[in-house]
Design an enzyme around this catalytic site. Structure first.
Site, PDB file in Angstrom:
ATOM      1  CG  ASN A  11      -9.755   6.911   3.485  1.00  0.00           C
ATOM      2  OD1 ASN A  11     -10.192   5.758   3.601  1.00  0.00           O
ATOM      3  ND2 ASN A  11      -9.110   7.528   4.461  1.00  0.00           N
ATOM      4  CD1 TRP A  12     -14.639   5.044  -0.864  1.00  0.00           C
ATOM      5  CD2 TRP A  12     -15.400   2.945  -0.940  1.00  0.00           C
ATOM      6  NE1 TRP A  12     -15.052   4.791  -2.146  1.00  0.00           N
ATOM      7  CE2 TRP A  12     -15.522   3.512  -2.223  1.00  0.00           C
ATOM      8  CE3 TRP A  12     -15.815   1.617  -0.743  1.00  0.00           C
ATOM      9  CZ2 TRP A  12     -16.052   2.799  -3.309  1.00  0.00           C
ATOM     10  CZ3 TRP A  12     -16.330   0.897  -1.827  1.00  0.00           C
ATOM     11  CH2 TRP A  12     -16.447   1.492  -3.091  1.00  0.00           C
ATOM     12  CE  LYS A  13     -11.689   9.307   6.389  1.00  0.00           C
ATOM     13  NZ  LYS A  13     -11.701  10.478   7.258  1.00  0.00           N
ATOM     14  CG  HIS A 100      -6.041   8.482   7.610  1.00  0.00           C
ATOM     15  ND1 HIS A 100      -6.765   8.968   8.675  1.00  0.00           N
ATOM     16  CD2 HIS A 100      -6.573   9.058   6.496  1.00  0.00           C
ATOM     17  CE1 HIS A 100      -7.705   9.790   8.216  1.00  0.00           C
ATOM     18  NE2 HIS A 100      -7.605   9.862   6.897  1.00  0.00           N
ATOM     19  CD  GLU A 102     -10.080   8.970  10.163  1.00  0.00           C
ATOM     20  OE1 GLU A 102     -10.229   7.937   9.485  1.00  0.00           O
ATOM     21  OE2 GLU A 102     -10.593  10.063   9.841  1.00  0.00           O
ATOM     22  CD  GLU A 172      -6.239  12.980   4.629  1.00  0.00           C
ATOM     23  OE1 GLU A 172      -7.133  13.024   3.789  1.00  0.00           O
ATOM     24  OE2 GLU A 172      -6.154  12.094   5.498  1.00  0.00           O
ATOM     25  N   GLY A 178     -13.439  15.568   8.276  1.00  0.00           N
ATOM     26  CA  GLY A 178     -14.805  15.203   8.677  1.00  0.00           C
ATOM     27  C   GLY A 178     -15.500  16.270   9.506  1.00  0.00           C
ATOM     28  CB  SER A 218     -13.992  19.280   4.992  1.00  0.00           C
ATOM     29  OG  SER A 218     -14.176  18.747   6.296  1.00  0.00           O
ATOM     30  N   GLY A 239     -12.607  11.930   1.833  1.00  0.00           N
ATOM     31  CA  GLY A 239     -13.300  10.985   2.705  1.00  0.00           C
ATOM     32  C   GLY A 239     -14.786  10.965   2.384  1.00  0.00           C
ATOM     33  N   GLY A 240     -15.559  11.709   3.166  1.00  0.00           N
ATOM     34  CA  GLY A 240     -17.025  11.698   3.069  1.00  0.00           C
ATOM     35  C   GLY A 240     -17.572  11.820   1.655  1.00  0.00           C
TER      36      GLY A 240
HETATM   37  P1  13P Z   1     -13.192  14.004   4.864  1.00  0.00           P
HETATM   38  O1  13P Z   1     -13.096  14.325   3.391  1.00  0.00           O
HETATM   39  O2  13P Z   1     -14.427  13.273   5.229  1.00  0.00           O
HETATM   40  O3  13P Z   1     -12.931  15.229   5.702  1.00  0.00           O
HETATM   41  O4  13P Z   1     -11.989  12.986   5.179  1.00  0.00           O
HETATM   42  C1  13P Z   1     -10.712  13.291   4.775  1.00  0.00           C
HETATM   43  C2  13P Z   1      -9.835  12.108   5.000  1.00  0.00           C
HETATM   44  O5  13P Z   1      -9.514  11.781   6.119  1.00  0.00           O
HETATM   45  C3  13P Z   1      -9.425  11.332   3.828  1.00  0.00           C
HETATM   46  O6  13P Z   1      -8.434  10.425   4.147  1.00  0.00           O
END
Ligand code: 13P
Length: 255
Positions: A11-13, A100, A102, A172, A178, A218, A239-240
């Protein structure tokens, strides 16, 4: 370890402009070119990058599928700023993240919205990656299992599928996103097992057995193996670490 084929999704966000996204997709295609991944791989860029990343998949024969990060449930019309299932399909999107944390937190998406998105995607033949997860205070109060089970039940209300591969779930925990604070593999297994039991109630036991349930929060090359050893964890939503091609490829190769 489960018998289900692992799935690693990135997920590149809200990262990577169009040209940066193409470069990252090419780097990932190169990093994965030495051996065909044993896991299914999905990359979820921002909307404006989808077409460019699809070009990389098509022309470089990259071994990953394309996912979006959001969708609107109406087919078309006066919904300024929104993107429909058909629009996603027109650029080769086969997966879509919904629910998600967020989007739930910053954009006030409700369980009812997520249920509509889930139904629209399934009707369009796009695989929802349905996210769930609790905040830290919910876990501290030891309510995390009930909380996540309620999210899944609400998102899947009135949903039925014929094939387990039509749906993916991602657990998640919000406190691990993050933050560098990961859940332990045991924490993930506890909730993922409860999710599978819930899927059996909502969709039937046979389907529940085949639906892939991912862990996210993470996740990185150094910790993914511990999660994948668990019976009910079938991959990761990253994510990251998905923004660094070599890290993401390493996670795919460990799956
Ligand atoms: P991180 O891997 O950066 O913690 O993000 C997880 C995430 O929200 C993937 O959708």
């Amino acid at each position: 370890m489960s018998s289900r084929k692992h799935l690693i999704a990135g997920n590149w966000k809200m990262n990577e402009t169009y040209s940066e996204g193409v470069v990252l997709a090419q780097e990932l295609a190169n990093a994965l070119s030495s051996q065909k991944p044993e896991a299914d791989v999905v990359v979820c860029p921002p909307f404006v990058d989808l077409k460019g990343v699809q070009g990389v998949v098509e022309f470089d024969n990259a071994p990953f599928a394309l996912g979006a990060q959001n969708v609107y449930w109406e087919p078309s019309g006066a919904f300024t700023g929104e993107i429909s299932c058909d629009m996603l399909k027109s650029v080769g999107t086969t997966y879509c993240i919904i629910g998600h944390s967020e989007r739930r937190d910053y954009f006030h998406e409700t369980d009812a919205d997520i249920n509509k998105k889930c139904k629209a995607l399934l009707a369009a033949g796009i695989i929802p990656i349905l996210c769930c997860g609790e905040a830290e205070d919910v876990r501290d109060a030891k309510q995390h299992v009930e909380f996540v089970v309620a999210q899944i039940k609400a998102a899947l209300e009135g949903v039925s599928i014929k094939d387990a591969n039509e749906l993916v779930i991602a657990y998640e925990p919000i406190w691990a996103i993050g933050t560098g604070k990961t859940a332990t593999p045991e924490d993930a297994e506890e909730v993922c097992a409860a999710i599978r039991e819930t899927l059996a109630t909502c969709l039937g036991a046979d389907i529940a057995e085949g639906v892939r349930v991912l862990y996210g929060g993470s996740a990185k090359p150094g910790n993914i193996a511990g999660f994948l050893e668990k019976e009910n964890v079938d991959g990761a939503l990253v994510g990251g670490a998905s923004l660094v091609a070599s890290d993401f490829a390493e996670m795919v190769n460990r799956a």
